[in-house]
Scaffold this motif. Sequence first.
Motif, PDB file in Angstrom:
ATOM      1  N   THR A  18       0.848  -1.207   0.000  1.00 14.07           N
ATOM      2  CA  THR A  18       0.000   0.000   0.000  1.00 14.07           C
ATOM      3  C   THR A  18       0.874   1.244   0.000  1.00 14.07           C
ATOM      4  O   THR A  18       0.580   2.228  -0.691  1.00 14.07           O
ATOM      5  N   GLY A  19       1.965   1.180   0.779  1.00 11.06           N
ATOM      6  CA  GLY A  19       2.904   2.300   0.818  1.00 11.06           C
ATOM      7  C   GLY A  19       3.487   2.591  -0.559  1.00 11.06           C
ATOM      8  O   GLY A  19       3.518   3.752  -0.992  1.00 11.06           O
ATOM      9  N   TYR A  20       3.941   1.530  -1.223  1.00  9.73           N
ATOM     10  CA  TYR A  20       4.538   1.740  -2.550  1.00  9.73           C
ATOM     11  C   TYR A  20       3.500   2.295  -3.532  1.00  9.73           C
ATOM     12  O   TYR A  20       3.822   3.149  -4.359  1.00  9.73           O
ATOM     13  N   ARG A  21       2.226   1.825  -3.405  1.00  8.75           N
ATOM     14  CA  ARG A  21       1.166   2.372  -4.274  1.00  8.75           C
ATOM     15  C   ARG A  21       0.954   3.847  -3.988  1.00  8.75           C
ATOM     16  O   ARG A  21       0.875   4.676  -4.891  1.00  8.75           O
ATOM     17  N   LEU A  22       0.886   4.162  -2.686  1.00  9.70           N
ATOM     18  CA  LEU A  22       0.715   5.560  -2.261  1.00  9.70           C
ATOM     19  C   LEU A  22       1.870   6.413  -2.785  1.00  9.70           C
ATOM     20  O   LEU A  22       1.671   7.540  -3.253  1.00  9.70           O
ATOM     21  N   GLY A  23       3.072   5.841  -2.726  1.00  8.19           N
ATOM     22  CA  GLY A  23       4.257   6.546  -3.218  1.00  8.19           C
ATOM     23  C   GLY A  23       4.131   6.910  -4.683  1.00  8.19           C
ATOM     24  O   GLY A  23       4.531   8.005  -5.094  1.00  8.19           O
ATOM     25  N   ARG A  24       3.554   5.984  -5.446  1.00 11.53           N
ATOM     26  CA  ARG A  24       3.392   6.267  -6.889  1.00 11.53           C
ATOM     27  C   ARG A  24       2.355   7.372  -7.109  1.00 11.53           C
ATOM     28  O   ARG A  24       2.524   8.233  -7.967  1.00 11.53           O
ATOM     29  N   VAL A  25       1.296   7.333  -6.277  1.00 12.27           N
ATOM     30  CA  VAL A  25       0.247   8.353  -6.406  1.00 12.27           C
ATOM     31  C   VAL A  25       0.796   9.743  -6.075  1.00 12.27           C
ATOM     32  O   VAL A  25       0.424  10.739  -6.704  1.00 12.27           O
ATOM     33  N   LEU A  26       1.714   9.792  -5.102  1.00 16.86           N
ATOM     34  CA  LEU A  26       2.212  11.093  -4.629  1.00 16.86           C
ATOM     35  C   LEU A  26       3.435  11.594  -5.408  1.00 16.86           C
ATOM     36  O   LEU A  26       3.959  12.666  -5.107  1.00 16.86           O
ATOM     37  N   GLU A  53      -1.288  15.958   7.134  1.00 15.37           N
ATOM     38  CA  GLU A  53      -0.176  15.019   6.887  1.00 15.37           C
ATOM     39  C   GLU A  53       0.319  14.430   8.208  1.00 15.37           C
ATOM     40  O   GLU A  53       0.531  13.216   8.321  1.00 15.37           O
ATOM     41  N   ARG A  54       0.455  15.311   9.215  1.00 15.78           N
ATOM     42  CA  ARG A  54       0.948  14.851  10.513  1.00 15.78           C
ATOM     43  C   ARG A  54       0.025  13.779  11.084  1.00 15.78           C
ATOM     44  O   ARG A  54       0.474  12.695  11.477  1.00 15.78           O
ATOM     45  N   HIS A  55      -1.273  14.074  11.093  1.00 12.15           N
ATOM     46  CA  HIS A  55      -2.215  13.127  11.707  1.00 12.15           C
ATOM     47  C   HIS A  55      -2.217  11.791  10.984  1.00 12.15           C
ATOM     48  O   HIS A  55      -2.150  10.735  11.612  1.00 12.15           O
ATOM     49  N   SER A  56      -2.263  11.837   9.659  1.00  9.18           N
ATOM     50  CA  SER A  56      -2.353  10.570   8.930  1.00  9.18           C
ATOM     51  C   SER A  56      -1.048   9.782   9.056  1.00  9.18           C
ATOM     52  O   SER A  56      -1.069   8.587   9.340  1.00  9.18           O
ATOM     53  N   LYS A  57       0.091  10.442   8.897  1.00 14.08           N
ATOM     54  CA  LYS A  57       1.355   9.700   8.915  1.00 14.08           C
ATOM     55  C   LYS A  57       1.764   9.277  10.321  1.00 14.08           C
ATOM     56  O   LYS A  57       2.464   8.273  10.482  1.00 14.08           O
ATOM     57  N   MET A  65       7.540  13.894  11.603  1.00  9.09           N
ATOM     58  CA  MET A  65       7.571  15.161  10.862  1.00  9.09           C
ATOM     59  C   MET A  65       8.989  15.718  10.718  1.00  9.09           C
ATOM     60  O   MET A  65       9.242  16.884  10.984  1.00  9.09           O
ATOM     61  N   CYS A  66       9.881  14.893  10.234  1.00  8.30           N
ATOM     62  CA  CYS A  66      11.231  15.398   9.949  1.00  8.30           C
ATOM     63  C   CYS A  66      11.194  16.312   8.721  1.00  8.30           C
ATOM     64  O   CYS A  66      12.117  17.092   8.500  1.00  8.30           O
ATOM     65  N   GLY A  67      10.129  16.182   7.913  1.00  6.32           N
ATOM     66  CA  GLY A  67       9.976  17.064   6.758  1.00  6.32           C
ATOM     67  C   GLY A  67      10.750  16.623   5.531  1.00  6.32           C
ATOM     68  O   GLY A  67      10.792  17.340   4.530  1.00  6.32           O
ATOM     69  N   GLN A  68      11.399  15.462   5.610  1.00  4.88           N
ATOM     70  CA  GLN A  68      12.187  14.938   4.476  1.00  4.88           C
ATOM     71  C   GLN A  68      12.032  13.428   4.483  1.00  4.88           C
ATOM     72  O   GLN A  68      12.885  12.693   4.938  1.00  4.88           O
ATOM     73  N   CYS A  69      10.928  13.001   3.934  1.00  7.46           N
ATOM     74  CA  CYS A  69      10.450  11.635   4.130  1.00  7.46           C
ATOM     75  C   CYS A  69      11.349  10.605   3.455  1.00  7.46           C
ATOM     76  O   CYS A  69      11.643  10.678   2.272  1.00  7.46           O
ATOM     77  N   ALA A  70      11.777   9.599   4.280  1.00  8.44           N
ATOM     78  CA  ALA A  70      12.624   8.521   3.768  1.00  8.44           C
ATOM     79  C   ALA A  70      11.802   7.272   3.461  1.00  8.44           C
ATOM     80  O   ALA A  70      12.347   6.296   2.954  1.00  8.44           O
ATOM     81  N   LEU A  71      10.510   7.288   3.773  1.00  6.58           N
ATOM     82  CA  LEU A  71       9.686   6.069   3.674  1.00  6.58           C
ATOM     83  C   LEU A  71       9.823   5.319   2.343  1.00  6.58           C
ATOM     84  O   LEU A  71       9.885   4.088   2.354  1.00  6.58           O
ATOM     85  N   PRO A  72       9.860   6.014   1.182  1.00  9.53           N
ATOM     86  CA  PRO A  72       9.944   5.267  -0.070  1.00  9.53           C
ATOM     87  C   PRO A  72      11.190   4.392  -0.173  1.00  9.53           C
ATOM     88  O   PRO A  72      11.215   3.432  -0.941  1.00  9.53           O
ATOM     89  N   ALA A  73      12.232   4.711   0.609  1.00 11.72           N
ATOM     90  CA  ALA A  73      13.484   3.942   0.521  1.00 11.72           C
ATOM     91  C   ALA A  73      13.672   2.996   1.702  1.00 11.72           C
ATOM     92  O   ALA A  73      14.724   2.364   1.833  1.00 11.72           O
TER      93      ALA A  73
END
Lengths: 170, 328
Positions: A18-26, A53-57, A65-73
């Motif tokens: 789901t994360g990878y799908r979300l990543g493609r959408v964003l 963004e804060r609440h959902s993530k 909220m580091c502001g530089q998201c590493a999640l895709p990697a």
Amino acid sequence: MSASEQPHPTRPSIAASTGYRLGRVLAPNRAYRWLAGRIEARPRLRRWFTAAERHSKQRLFGCRMCGQCALPATGYACPMSCPKQLRNGPCGGVSANGDCEVYPGRRCVWVIAYERAERAGHSADLTLLQRPVDHRLAGSSSWLNYWQGRDEGLWTSDDGLAHPAPVHRP
Amino acid sequence: MTAPGPTGGAAGTAGGLRAALAERRFAVTAEIGPPRGADPAAVAEKAALLRGWVDAANVTDNQGAHVRMASLAGSLLAARAGVAPVMQLTCRDRNRIALQSDLLAAGALGIPHVLLLTGDHPCFGDHPDAAPVFDLDSVQLVWAARTLRDEGRLLSGRTVAPRPEFLIGAVENPFAPPVRFRAARLGKKIAAGAEFAQTQFVFDVPGFDRFMAAVRDRGLDGRCAVLAGVGPIRSLAALEFVRTKVPGVYVPDEVVRRLRGVPRDRVAAEGVRLCVETIEALRAIPGVAGVHVMAFGYERGVPEILERAGFRRDRAGRLPVGGGVGAG
């Protein structure tokens, strides 16, 4: 978890796929860039967007909220939830059962990241060199930063041979 | 790898780990824990025990998050006592400004080797109320040190001159989950600039053999000298301590059975024998460039372990000559 608490390893509540799908959408494009510009031009809208963004993530990943998201990697497991906030992989203190050394009973977030990335065929992502965090971005929306290109060069696939990549962002 | 300077720098001793690796000798390093106190002799005494037996000695940085004399001062004192220091520097207590400043200080004082690591969390130490800094992680710190040395640039991009000349080291734990990621993680440190790596204690030789196979498969052994960590367990209390209290140390059941299977007064001797046997087994593994002996405060026993493992007191460790701070 609120961002003011000490970081502790957090298992994401959504599947990596789901994360990878979300990543493609964003993924950034001209429309998102235009949208980010409009949002940033309106302080109240920007605050609202950032809060959303804060609440959902926070709920999904234990985002800090580091502001530089590493999640895709990182297999969509947040490395900032590591008590040492390591961006390049697990420390050497992980227990034999995979628990965090600081929070026994909680699985190391990098063990979670490795398992998720590997299952999704993304384990090579974890070998990327992650550059140091820019603390000025703390609390800001990583989506806006991403769409505006402010977090470019967060990581590199450099192998250190020939012409090593600089540690500072290009 | 940059060429060693003619004297190894002001605080350097002739030889050192850099020379051992350049000459492709099987390297030996050990550890000096600085004192909890301001006594310079405490470092000199430990260094005197190791001099000639080791190519270099790590000087730990507030090991286990317990306050000790700074590793920079300890490194200088070790160099004065004739042992080439490996200055350990952790990300636990310093932000990127202080880390780079300490790297420049190490360069200025001629510290020949640095070992850059994440560091234990403060919750394990004597100041659990301290702020955990971790502004950089160990990969980023290695990367910053390489950039500083080879490009003469800070993380900000600003230039520095002259540049430090140290050899850059890192650590890896072959036994911590996710085990199959550990060689790749070492690969990241090598890509960032690590030229040598010391590992966590090896009690599980077959497990270490598998790690080294993965290191060789990735071609990392040609780019980085891997020194396997070893140490003697000298009592059943020490066995329990390393098994349960030291994060990331794995003692296989076979070793536990062996140490528990001898009479209490023989545990120390059995632990030393096990350590010697481990060193001999590690020497036979392709790609192992040396051993790193961590003796849990038993520095006086290091020469005996090394002698029984077939080493001689022939490593460059004479007192530095000439001027400079190192001459003391």
